[in-house]
Motif scaffolding. Structure first.
Motif, PDB file in Angstrom:
ATOM      1  N   UNK A  85       0.836  -1.182   0.000  1.00  0.00           N
ATOM      2  CA  UNK A  85       0.000   0.000   0.000  1.00  0.00           C
ATOM      3  C   UNK A  85       0.881   1.245   0.000  1.00  0.00           C
ATOM      4  N   UNK A  86       0.361   2.317  -0.576  1.00  0.00           N
ATOM      5  CA  UNK A  86       1.098   3.575  -0.643  1.00  0.00           C
ATOM      6  C   UNK A  86       0.148   4.726  -0.362  1.00  0.00           C
ATOM      7  N   UNK A  87       0.598   5.643   0.494  1.00  0.00           N
ATOM      8  CA  UNK A  87      -0.196   6.831   0.818  1.00  0.00           C
ATOM      9  C   UNK A  87       0.598   8.066   0.398  1.00  0.00           C
ATOM     10  N   UNK A  88      -0.035   9.198   0.474  1.00  0.00           N
ATOM     11  CA  UNK A  88       0.664  10.461   0.251  1.00  0.00           C
ATOM     12  C   UNK A  88       0.003  11.534   1.090  1.00  0.00           C
ATOM     13  N   UNK A  89       0.713  12.654   1.224  1.00  0.00           N
ATOM     14  CA  UNK A  89       0.211  13.756   2.028  1.00  0.00           C
ATOM     15  C   UNK A  89      -0.627  14.695   1.164  1.00  0.00           C
ATOM     16  N   UNK A 120      -0.913 -10.055   4.626  1.00  0.00           N
ATOM     17  CA  UNK A 120      -0.288  -9.008   5.415  1.00  0.00           C
ATOM     18  C   UNK A 120      -0.126  -7.776   4.527  1.00  0.00           C
ATOM     19  N   UNK A 121      -0.148  -6.612   5.145  1.00  0.00           N
ATOM     20  CA  UNK A 121      -0.088  -5.344   4.407  1.00  0.00           C
ATOM     21  C   UNK A 121       1.238  -4.650   4.708  1.00  0.00           C
ATOM     22  N   UNK A 122       1.907  -4.209   3.663  1.00  0.00           N
ATOM     23  CA  UNK A 122       3.178  -3.491   3.797  1.00  0.00           C
ATOM     24  C   UNK A 122       3.027  -2.114   3.163  1.00  0.00           C
ATOM     25  N   UNK A 123       3.303  -1.071   3.947  1.00  0.00           N
ATOM     26  CA  UNK A 123       3.229   0.297   3.436  1.00  0.00           C
ATOM     27  C   UNK A 123       4.591   0.702   2.879  1.00  0.00           C
ATOM     28  N   UNK A 124       4.574   1.264   1.694  1.00  0.00           N
ATOM     29  CA  UNK A 124       5.785   1.682   0.997  1.00  0.00           C
ATOM     30  C   UNK A 124       5.904   3.205   1.038  1.00  0.00           C
ATOM     31  N   UNK A 125       6.762   3.761   1.895  1.00  0.00           N
ATOM     32  CA  UNK A 125       6.988   5.214   1.866  1.00  0.00           C
ATOM     33  C   UNK A 125       7.861   5.570   0.657  1.00  0.00           C
ATOM     34  N   UNK A 129      10.744  12.532   2.726  1.00  0.00           N
ATOM     35  CA  UNK A 129      10.732  13.947   3.104  1.00  0.00           C
ATOM     36  C   UNK A 129       9.329  14.542   3.043  1.00  0.00           C
ATOM     37  N   UNK A 130       8.388  13.830   2.413  1.00  0.00           N
ATOM     38  CA  UNK A 130       7.017  14.326   2.315  1.00  0.00           C
ATOM     39  C   UNK A 130       6.094  13.647   3.324  1.00  0.00           C
ATOM     40  N   UNK A 131       6.677  13.057   4.375  1.00  0.00           N
ATOM     41  CA  UNK A 131       5.917  12.507   5.502  1.00  0.00           C
ATOM     42  C   UNK A 131       5.115  11.261   5.152  1.00  0.00           C
ATOM     43  N   UNK A 132       5.558  10.501   4.157  1.00  0.00           N
ATOM     44  CA  UNK A 132       4.857   9.256   3.838  1.00  0.00           C
ATOM     45  C   UNK A 132       4.866   8.288   5.021  1.00  0.00           C
ATOM     46  N   UNK A 133       5.962   8.265   5.774  1.00  0.00           N
ATOM     47  CA  UNK A 133       6.051   7.350   6.918  1.00  0.00           C
ATOM     48  C   UNK A 133       4.993   7.710   7.955  1.00  0.00           C
ATOM     49  N   UNK A 134       4.897   8.982   8.264  1.00  0.00           N
ATOM     50  CA  UNK A 134       3.922   9.414   9.277  1.00  0.00           C
ATOM     51  C   UNK A 134       2.491   9.129   8.834  1.00  0.00           C
ATOM     52  N   UNK A 135       2.197   9.378   7.572  1.00  0.00           N
ATOM     53  CA  UNK A 135       0.839   9.121   7.083  1.00  0.00           C
ATOM     54  C   UNK A 135       0.539   7.621   7.034  1.00  0.00           C
TER      55      UNK A 135
END
Length: 281
Positions: A85-89, A120-125, A129-135
């Protein structure tokens, strides 16, 4: 000689920014953009010159080897199934994203994937520097089964991230290059297109998905379920369209090499007489 190298464009709503972009690009030898929508934006703001549509340079990326034990450290080894999974700010490229809305949307999707597919779900930051880890952690904090979700912790090159994506069975994401990497690795995916550049990739691969602001939790889960059932078809569709996109990406290289071999003679340079070297000896 100078050129733009398969750039993305927009949003360009400010009139001062529009004029600056036009002034700079009118003085550029070659303008290449990665999507047809980028060319339309430049034409709409008044850039009247040749604009070449190529494709995202990341389409030419190659997987790179992972260090020993990387999959174990990232909780990606020995799992029955893995879904990336991938998120963004929210930001300039995605001004309409409601942070609380999409955090909850992805948390519901992750729980559904875990329960439905024993994955299982793995998030890919993709952008530290754009806070992908935090999101990513913000999404996990809203999950009912957070123990089966993890965020990549290592510092990886783009080629190594491409290799990691290849270990997933399925992907759900917002970041353009995460989805592009999934396509390159033959991983079927569901996209949450927050901007024209993501929609452009989907159009090139002929993958359909409505904009994120039109997707509620029920629709997204239904779409994930249908896409999971059709994942072989999705793989085949991506594989069929990737060669053309890669050819378009290579076009940017050919234009750059041609420009370096045959740089234009500018008017001011042509007006300067050559230095007298007759007495140099």
């Amino acid at each position: 000689p100078n050129m733009t190298y398969a750039v993305g464009v927009g949003p360009l709503d400010d009139s001062i920014a529009q004029k600056l972009v036009c002034d700079v690009l009118n003085a550029t030898d070659i303008v290449t953009v990665r999507e047809k929508s980028d060319r339309r934006i430049l034409e709409d703001i008044g850039l009247h010159r040749d604009i070449v549509v190529t494709a995202d340079p990341a389409l030419l990326s190659k997987p790179e080897p992972l260090l020993d034990g990387a999959l174990e450290r990232e909780h990606m080894a020995g799992k029955p199934r893995l879904v990336g999974m991938s998120v963004r700010e929210p930001g300039i490229a995605a001004p309409d994203i409601d942070e609380k809305f999409y955090h909850g949307l992805l948390a519901n999707a992750a729980d559904f994937i875990i329960d439905r597919y024993d994955a299982d779900v793995v998030f890919f930051p993709m952008e530290h520097r754009m806070l992908d880890v935090q999101h990513s952690h913000a999404v996990i904090s809203q999950m009912l089964r957070p123990q089966r979700a993890h965020v990549l912790k290592g510092d990886y090159t783009s080629g190594q991230l491409l290799s990691l994506v290849g270990h997933c069975d399925f992907a759900v994401g917002m970041r353009l290059h995460f989805l592009l990497f999934a396509a390159l690795q033959g991983v079927p995916f569901v996209a949450l297109p927050y901007s024209a550049k993501v929609s452009g990739l989907l159009a090139g691969l002929q993958v359909e998905m409505p904009p994120i602001n039109l997707v509620n939790a029920g629709r997204l889960l239904a779409y994930i379920d249908r896409s999971w059932d059709r994942r072989t078809t999705l793989q085949e569709k991506s594989s069929a369209h990737l060669p053309q996109l890669k050819r378009e990406a290579r076009k940017t290289n050919r234009l750059a090499v041609s420009l370096l071999k045959n740089p234009p003679v500018r008017a001011q340079e042509a007006a300067v007489p050559p230095a007298d070297t007759s007495s140099a000896a």
